[in-house]
Design an enzyme around this catalytic site. Structure first.
Site, PDB file in Angstrom:
ATOM      1  N   ARG A 145      -0.695   4.892  -1.652  1.00  0.00           N
ATOM      2  CA  ARG A 145      -1.702   5.947  -1.666  1.00  0.00           C
ATOM      3  C   ARG A 145      -2.685   5.802  -0.500  1.00  0.00           C
ATOM      4  NH1 ARG A 145      -3.737   8.314  -6.323  1.00  0.00           N
ATOM      5  NH2 ARG A 145      -2.884   6.583  -7.534  1.00  0.00           N
ATOM      6  N   PRO A 181       0.828  -1.210   0.000  1.00  0.00           N
ATOM      7  CA  PRO A 181       0.000   0.000   0.000  1.00  0.00           C
ATOM      8  C   PRO A 181       0.859   1.256   0.000  1.00  0.00           C
ATOM      9  CG  PRO A 181       0.122  -0.895   2.214  1.00  0.00           C
ATOM     10  CD  PRO A 181       0.851  -1.870   1.317  1.00  0.00           C
ATOM     11  N   ARG A 226      -0.839  15.695 -10.523  1.00  0.00           N
ATOM     12  CA  ARG A 226      -1.951  14.782 -10.794  1.00  0.00           C
ATOM     13  C   ARG A 226      -3.089  15.406 -11.607  1.00  0.00           C
ATOM     14  NH1 ARG A 226      -4.945  12.776  -7.427  1.00  0.00           N
ATOM     15  NH2 ARG A 226      -5.127  10.694  -8.350  1.00  0.00           N
ATOM     16  N   CYS A 232       3.560  28.247 -16.978  1.00  0.00           N
ATOM     17  CA  CYS A 232       3.250  28.704 -18.330  1.00  0.00           C
ATOM     18  C   CYS A 232       2.777  27.548 -19.213  1.00  0.00           C
ATOM     19  CB  CYS A 232       4.491  29.368 -18.935  1.00  0.00           C
ATOM     20  SG  CYS A 232       4.143  30.225 -20.474  1.00  0.00           S
ATOM     21  N   TYR A 290       1.708  10.953  -4.202  1.00  0.00           N
ATOM     22  CA  TYR A 290       1.892  11.386  -5.592  1.00  0.00           C
ATOM     23  C   TYR A 290       1.755  12.900  -5.717  1.00  0.00           C
ATOM     24  CZ  TYR A 290       1.469   6.409  -6.103  1.00  0.00           C
ATOM     25  OH  TYR A 290       1.662   5.055  -5.941  1.00  0.00           O
TER      26      TYR A 290
END
Length: 398
Positions: free
Chosen positions: A261, A259, A298, A328, A357
């Site tokens: 996340r 595991p 993300r 930009c 992440y």
């Protein structure tokens, strides 16, 4: 702890993590196994900041590493080689040689070519290499295509029929010790069926191999359990583990999970300040903040959703905003179509569930420095990674 006080002291953007939530999330998965033998190998790819790795080590975690550099972070954090599994579809010759020399718990093998390279290294170094065969089960995890790893069109693992043929060669290759079968079908999985089907496939093959005399030590079912970024329901740790145990218990083999996340994401927020507000349409505005795709990739990479809340105002309101970063690129949108209270320059926003992440995927595009990271623990907070400076950025250049 006051997020506003932390932001005032450190500046923004800044990542803030809760040690209490990290412990709670880890222990929920661990406790769900009851007395069934298991090991949790925290996936460093989710968040590899040294203080986070050490906190997980102190809880009893082991490590899943996806590069030799993550292996070195794990060792610096105090993990033993015997607590590290090495995963990854493209392990370089230098990475494999280092891994073989260290004597890791297992190297999760992705192909016949990688197995051959490991065998050559084992013979060269006079070692027996512990390997786990990673299957590609052709199972759709129903997650975003960019984080799906279990379909035959994905680059990961060995198809089942090819794996069976490859495994039969191991009886003639004494420098390779098969210790487990491994599967990982994707990330941010919010339905149990794909995870259950993958576990059943691994269990079936493990039973078959043990009957043939392979002394397997465990089954590795990867990770992938999703979190609720938008408030919708996701499986609990108990439901997740229960689904896996329902398939694997008949093997009597210990279970390894990886595991990442599921432990780290809900434990972190990214704090950012509003730089500017300007008209977008007749009924909406752009809110430009000082964090963007360089701090949180993300949304730009996966069109991922993160809840965004004003720190010192109600979490919802009646003004329509497009929340964008300073980079930009037009893809630098942190939150689309958000209804929030009226915002102004200087307001502080919290981007939720950013503990995984987030910082690990940050970049220096536009020469933007990496943000600081803070850990809140026992009623106090401390900087666990200082903000990068221009001197840091230029130190390796001439």
């Amino acid at each position: 702890m006051s997020l506003a006080d932390i932001a005032s002291a450190t500046g923004t953007p800044v990542y803030v993590y809760s040690a209490a939530v990290l412990r709670e999330r880890y222990q929920a998965i661990d406790a769900a196994f009851g007395d069934y033998p298991h090991a949790l190998h925290y996936a460093l790819k989710a968040n590899s900041t040294l203080a986070i790795a050490r906190l997980l080590r102190d809880l009893g975690s082991a490590v899943d590493a996806n590069s030799v550099w993550e292996i070195e972070v794990a060792r610096t954090a105090g993990f033993l080689p015997s607590q590290i599994v090495f995963t990854g579809v493209g392990k370089s010759p230098e990475e494999l040689e280092r891994a073989v020399a260290l004597g890791l718990k297992a190297i999760n093998v992705e192909s016949a070519g990688e197995l051959a390279r490991l065998e050559a290294l084992a013979l060269k170094l006079g070692r027996t290499v512990r390997v786990a065969m990673r299957l590609n089960p052709d199972i759709d995890a129903k997650s975003h295509p960019h984080i799906s790893t279990g379909l035959k069109i994905n680059k990961f693992g060995v198809p089942l029929d090819a794996a069976r043929e490859l495994l039969q060669t191991l009886a003639r290759r004494p420098s390779l010790a098969l210790v487990a079968i491994h599967v990982h079908v994707g990330s941010q999985i919010t339905a149990l069926d794909p995870l259950r089907r993958a576990a059943a496939l691994v269990a079936d093959l493990s039973v078959e191999l043990r009957r043939q005399g392979f002394p397997l030590e465990y089954v590795d079912l990867g990770g992938g359990l999703g979190v609720s970024y938008d408030g919708s329901g996701v499986p609990s740790a108990a439901e997740y583990v229960g689904a896996l145990l329902g398939e694997v218990r008949r093997t009597s083999l210990p279970i390894v999970l990886e595991p990442g996340r599921a432990i780290a994401a809900p434990a972190g927020v990214l704090l950012a300040r509003v730089i500017d507000v300007k008209p977008r349409t007749a009924t909406s505005d752009f809110v430009i903040i000082d964090a963007g795709m360089t701090e949180l990739m993300r949304p730009a990479l996966y069109n991922a959703f993160h809840r965004i809340e004003p720190v010192s105002a109600p979490a919802s309101g009646d003004r329509h905003y497009e929340i964008v970063g300073p980079v930009c690129e037009s893809t630098d949108v942190v939150g689309r179509d958000r209804m929030l209270p009226p915002l102004a320059a200087g307001d502080l926003l919290a981007i939720r569930d950013a503990g995984a992440y987030g910082a690990v995927m940050a970049s220096n595009y536009n020469r933007r420095p990496m943000p600081a990271e803070v850990l809140v623990e026992d009623g106090a907070w401390r900087i666990i990674r200082r903000r990068q400076t221009v001197d840091d950025l230029l130190a390796q250049e001439s």
